[in-house]
Design a protein around this motif. Sequence first.
Motif, PDB file in Angstrom:
ATOM      1  N   GLY A   1      -0.238   9.732  -9.972  1.00  0.00           N
ATOM      2  CA  GLY A   1       0.374   9.496  -8.668  1.00  0.00           C
ATOM      3  C   GLY A   1      -0.321   8.493  -7.786  1.00  0.00           C
ATOM      4  O   GLY A   1       0.173   8.174  -6.707  1.00  0.00           O
ATOM      5  N   GLU A   2      -1.469   7.963  -8.204  1.00  0.00           N
ATOM      6  CA  GLU A   2      -2.165   7.009  -7.342  1.00  0.00           C
ATOM      7  C   GLU A   2      -3.081   6.103  -8.159  1.00  0.00           C
ATOM      8  O   GLU A   2      -3.715   6.544  -9.119  1.00  0.00           O
ATOM      9  CB  GLU A   2      -3.002   7.750  -6.286  1.00  0.00           C
ATOM     10  N   VAL A   3      -3.123   4.840  -7.766  1.00  0.00           N
ATOM     11  CA  VAL A   3      -4.091   3.900  -8.315  1.00  0.00           C
ATOM     12  C   VAL A   3      -4.959   3.436  -7.148  1.00  0.00           C
ATOM     13  O   VAL A   3      -4.451   3.033  -6.108  1.00  0.00           O
ATOM     14  CB  VAL A   3      -3.411   2.685  -8.971  1.00  0.00           C
ATOM     15  N   VAL A   4      -6.290   3.538  -7.310  1.00  0.00           N
ATOM     16  CA  VAL A   4      -7.225   3.085  -6.290  1.00  0.00           C
ATOM     17  C   VAL A   4      -7.847   1.781  -6.767  1.00  0.00           C
ATOM     18  O   VAL A   4      -8.331   1.694  -7.906  1.00  0.00           O
ATOM     19  CB  VAL A   4      -8.327   4.138  -6.032  1.00  0.00           C
ATOM     20  N   LEU A   5      -7.800   0.753  -5.923  1.00  0.00           N
ATOM     21  CA  LEU A   5      -8.311  -0.565  -6.295  1.00  0.00           C
ATOM     22  C   LEU A   5      -9.321  -1.037  -5.254  1.00  0.00           C
ATOM     23  O   LEU A   5      -9.199  -0.725  -4.074  1.00  0.00           O
ATOM     24  CB  LEU A   5      -7.178  -1.602  -6.384  1.00  0.00           C
ATOM     25  N   ILE A   6     -10.293  -1.824  -5.704  1.00  0.00           N
ATOM     26  CA  ILE A   6     -11.287  -2.391  -4.788  1.00  0.00           C
ATOM     27  C   ILE A   6     -11.351  -3.898  -4.993  1.00  0.00           C
ATOM     28  O   ILE A   6     -11.491  -4.375  -6.119  1.00  0.00           O
ATOM     29  CB  ILE A   6     -12.692  -1.811  -5.047  1.00  0.00           C
ATOM     30  N   ASP A   7     -11.245  -4.632  -3.886  1.00  0.00           N
ATOM     31  CA  ASP A   7     -11.505  -6.069  -3.898  1.00  0.00           C
ATOM     32  C   ASP A   7     -12.897  -6.257  -3.295  1.00  0.00           C
ATOM     33  O   ASP A   7     -13.067  -6.221  -2.076  1.00  0.00           O
ATOM     34  CB  ASP A   7     -10.452  -6.818  -3.073  1.00  0.00           C
ATOM     35  N   ILE A   8     -13.871  -6.410  -4.180  1.00  0.00           N
ATOM     36  CA  ILE A   8     -15.261  -6.448  -3.734  1.00  0.00           C
ATOM     37  C   ILE A   8     -15.524  -7.637  -2.818  1.00  0.00           C
ATOM     38  O   ILE A   8     -16.219  -7.532  -1.805  1.00  0.00           O
ATOM     39  CB  ILE A   8     -16.200  -6.524  -4.963  1.00  0.00           C
TER      40      ILE A   8
ATOM     41  N   LYS B   1     -13.601  -9.285  -0.805  1.00  0.00           N
ATOM     42  CA  LYS B   1     -13.002  -9.225   0.531  1.00  0.00           C
ATOM     43  C   LYS B   1     -13.358  -7.943   1.276  1.00  0.00           C
ATOM     44  O   LYS B   1     -13.061  -7.813   2.468  1.00  0.00           O
ATOM     45  CB  LYS B   1     -11.483  -9.359   0.429  1.00  0.00           C
ATOM     46  N   GLY B   2     -13.950  -6.989   0.593  1.00  0.00           N
ATOM     47  CA  GLY B   2     -14.326  -5.749   1.254  1.00  0.00           C
ATOM     48  C   GLY B   2     -13.132  -4.881   1.614  1.00  0.00           C
ATOM     49  O   GLY B   2     -13.160  -4.132   2.583  1.00  0.00           O
ATOM     50  N   VAL B   3     -12.067  -4.989   0.838  1.00  0.00           N
ATOM     51  CA  VAL B   3     -10.849  -4.231   1.109  1.00  0.00           C
ATOM     52  C   VAL B   3     -10.553  -3.345  -0.108  1.00  0.00           C
ATOM     53  O   VAL B   3     -10.797  -3.748  -1.244  1.00  0.00           O
ATOM     54  CB  VAL B   3      -9.651  -5.174   1.366  1.00  0.00           C
ATOM     55  N   TYR B   4     -10.057  -2.146   0.148  1.00  0.00           N
ATOM     56  CA  TYR B   4      -9.627  -1.314  -0.964  1.00  0.00           C
ATOM     57  C   TYR B   4      -8.193  -0.863  -0.743  1.00  0.00           C
ATOM     58  O   TYR B   4      -7.669  -0.942   0.379  1.00  0.00           O
ATOM     59  CB  TYR B   4     -10.577  -0.135  -1.211  1.00  0.00           C
ATOM     60  N   PHE B   5      -7.559  -0.408  -1.809  1.00  0.00           N
ATOM     61  CA  PHE B   5      -6.120  -0.197  -1.788  1.00  0.00           C
ATOM     62  C   PHE B   5      -5.755   1.127  -2.466  1.00  0.00           C
ATOM     63  O   PHE B   5      -6.476   1.612  -3.335  1.00  0.00           O
ATOM     64  CB  PHE B   5      -5.396  -1.327  -2.534  1.00  0.00           C
ATOM     65  N   SER B   6      -4.628   1.640  -2.044  1.00  0.00           N
ATOM     66  CA  SER B   6      -4.026   2.794  -2.706  1.00  0.00           C
ATOM     67  C   SER B   6      -2.601   2.403  -3.070  1.00  0.00           C
ATOM     68  O   SER B   6      -1.821   2.009  -2.205  1.00  0.00           O
ATOM     69  CB  SER B   6      -4.026   4.002  -1.765  1.00  0.00           C
ATOM     70  N   LEU B   7      -2.284   2.476  -4.353  1.00  0.00           N
ATOM     71  CA  LEU B   7      -0.923   2.228  -4.818  1.00  0.00           C
ATOM     72  C   LEU B   7      -0.306   3.565  -5.205  1.00  0.00           C
ATOM     73  O   LEU B   7      -0.872   4.286  -6.035  1.00  0.00           O
ATOM     74  CB  LEU B   7      -0.915   1.282  -6.025  1.00  0.00           C
ATOM     75  N   GLN B   8       0.818   3.873  -4.606  1.00  0.00           N
ATOM     76  CA  GLN B   8       1.484   5.130  -4.926  1.00  0.00           C
ATOM     77  C   GLN B   8       2.946   4.874  -5.259  1.00  0.00           C
ATOM     78  O   GLN B   8       3.501   3.821  -4.940  1.00  0.00           O
ATOM     79  CB  GLN B   8       1.342   6.108  -3.748  1.00  0.00           C
ATOM     80  N   GLY B   9       3.551   5.871  -5.887  1.00  0.00           N
ATOM     81  CA  GLY B   9       4.940   5.716  -6.298  1.00  0.00           C
ATOM     82  C   GLY B   9       5.082   4.583  -7.313  1.00  0.00           C
ATOM     83  O   GLY B   9       4.205   4.370  -8.169  1.00  0.00           O
TER      84      GLY B   9
ATOM     85  N   ALA C   1       9.468   6.810  -7.583  1.00  0.00           N
ATOM     86  CA  ALA C   1       9.277   7.088  -6.156  1.00  0.00           C
ATOM     87  C   ALA C   1       9.143   5.752  -5.432  1.00  0.00           C
ATOM     88  O   ALA C   1       8.803   4.731  -6.046  1.00  0.00           O
ATOM     89  CB  ALA C   1       8.028   7.929  -5.949  1.00  0.00           C
ATOM     90  N   ALA C   2       9.423   5.742  -4.169  1.00  0.00           N
ATOM     91  CA  ALA C   2       9.331   4.501  -3.394  1.00  0.00           C
ATOM     92  C   ALA C   2       7.932   3.915  -3.510  1.00  0.00           C
ATOM     93  O   ALA C   2       6.941   4.643  -3.437  1.00  0.00           O
ATOM     94  CB  ALA C   2       9.653   4.782  -1.933  1.00  0.00           C
ATOM     95  N   PRO C   3       7.836   2.593  -3.718  1.00  0.00           N
ATOM     96  CA  PRO C   3       6.503   1.985  -3.869  1.00  0.00           C
ATOM     97  C   PRO C   3       5.763   1.940  -2.531  1.00  0.00           C
ATOM     98  O   PRO C   3       6.333   1.611  -1.502  1.00  0.00           O
ATOM     99  CB  PRO C   3       6.830   0.572  -4.366  1.00  0.00           C
ATOM    100  N   VAL C   4       4.475   2.289  -2.586  1.00  0.00           N
ATOM    101  CA  VAL C   4       3.630   2.230  -1.391  1.00  0.00           C
ATOM    102  C   VAL C   4       2.385   1.428  -1.738  1.00  0.00           C
ATOM    103  O   VAL C   4       1.662   1.766  -2.681  1.00  0.00           O
ATOM    104  CB  VAL C   4       3.218   3.640  -0.916  1.00  0.00           C
ATOM    105  N   VAL C   5       2.149   0.352  -1.024  1.00  0.00           N
ATOM    106  CA  VAL C   5       0.930  -0.452  -1.175  1.00  0.00           C
ATOM    107  C   VAL C   5       0.167  -0.334   0.143  1.00  0.00           C
ATOM    108  O   VAL C   5       0.534  -0.937   1.142  1.00  0.00           O
ATOM    109  CB  VAL C   5       1.249  -1.931  -1.470  1.00  0.00           C
ATOM    110  N   ALA C   6      -0.874   0.479   0.143  1.00  0.00           N
ATOM    111  CA  ALA C   6      -1.654   0.695   1.369  1.00  0.00           C
ATOM    112  C   ALA C   6      -2.996  -0.010   1.245  1.00  0.00           C
ATOM    113  O   ALA C   6      -3.712   0.177   0.255  1.00  0.00           O
ATOM    114  CB  ALA C   6      -1.862   2.190   1.609  1.00  0.00           C
TER     115      ALA C   6
END
Lengths: 140, 360
Positions: free
Chosen positions: A18-25, A27-35, A101-106
């Motif tokens: 249900g979730e993919v966690v990503l890190i852009d080292i 840029k110092g940003v991390y992400f949660s992809l759901q659905g 499920a609806a795509p969520v890019v947070a």
Amino acid sequence: MSAAFVANDRIAAEEFAGEVVLIDIEKGVYFSLQGAAGDLWRAFAAPRSQTAVLDTFAAHGADRQAIEAAIGDLCRHDLVRETAAPPQADIACSVPAGGFAAPVVAAFSDLAELIAIDPVHEVDAAAGWPLRPANFPDVS
Amino acid sequence: MSPDARASPLDSTTAHADSTHALLALLDDAVGRAEAAATFTGRFHLGRQACRIVGNDAALSKRLTLCMLAADDASAPSDLTLTVLSGALAASIPPPWNLPHTSPRHLERLHIDEARGLRAFYDHDRRFWSICDAATRRGLFWIADTTDVPFWEEAAPFKAIFNWFLAKTRATLLHAGIVVHRGRGVLLAGPGGSGKSTTVMAAVAAGLGTCGDDLVVVDDGAGAWTGHALYDAVKFFPAEPGGRVPELFTSAAARPCGDKSLVRCSDVAPGRLVQSVPLMALMQCVVSGQATTTITPLAPGAMLRSLGPPTAFLLRGAESETLRKAAALVRTVPAFTLALGTNPAEAIERLTVWIEGGGR
């Protein structure tokens, strides 16, 4: 033929149900992809045509506009980028039970401050340390 | 190497390898200097492993190992040998970073050679190198002037080198605290201000144990995830209002550590620093502002977001390994949200009952 895209190989990623966690080292940003966004990430593990991905997801019941917007988000955050490599024809797309499920890019930038305040990033990207960029403001 | 050296794309691979060789030569040189003039040797715990530290400046080495856990048998073999070299005493000033730019990570003055297992970082402002060569199990901390040692290096010395070394093992450092009760550990994650240190201090004041409040080692080396103490240090804001810091800590002789005070757990509560403990739960700390503390299940992905990125951004150079091991931990050990109430002592009572009830 539409442009091919592939997951950015400098992004560290881990998948859960249900979730993919990503890190852009860098840029110092991390992400949660759901659905369906997580399914898109898996689809772009190899070079794929954007149109083919859209068609495949839509054929399996996903909202085409939502998928297109999610691909745009993935590209905007540089998680997926255009590639000159020939796209693979098969799409790694398994339809979840109950459909997509609806795509969520947070995106989470609360830790970017750790990177942004670090003066080592105020350097010339081609020459590296200790040369500062030509347009770097003189603060002396 | 010259400061203006440039590498074209065609020769960047060779230039990158040349930088690795230059850094290995630097490591050899520093180790030779320190061994020839060694005034300090010690052996310390590094999770399940051990680290031998050799230095040419006894005062600096003692200062930097003050918060480390000394191993009982100083003469036993070690997994990592770390050289601590000061330029002040032996006229050994480390050379500055002047590697050709062959990697985006060079913008951070971070050189990574995955194939060789070498990682190196140069702090230009404080003029020190941190280097780890996993292939030969050697590390180096080489600083020009001991007055430039950053305050955080005293509370968590050599963390970059340890993180790089552990990246090649089954263990990893994590930006987290651990509370221990009746032989079981609860790992506390969360950003600064989320209540990790406050909860750890309240736990110690209540008679519970801890493996640390900020950086711990975890591994799955014995078939179950285990937390290990790495640093005997607790940091807190001395002027924090509301009595949130137990008197046990505020009354202790503290060392200044930036804006915070630093005390050793073993000084204020002997026996409460636990070297290793099996982990029964992972908890994301949040300050609820409510009167009572609650513990509720948390999705694994949310737990990883609370644990992986903060550690990866704090400890650069082994980010993928950190995220991978944190994810493996989150897949195995159940995760919860610890919504901390306004009274730290009440939070510990709640946590104690929860642990004694087996996580209910």
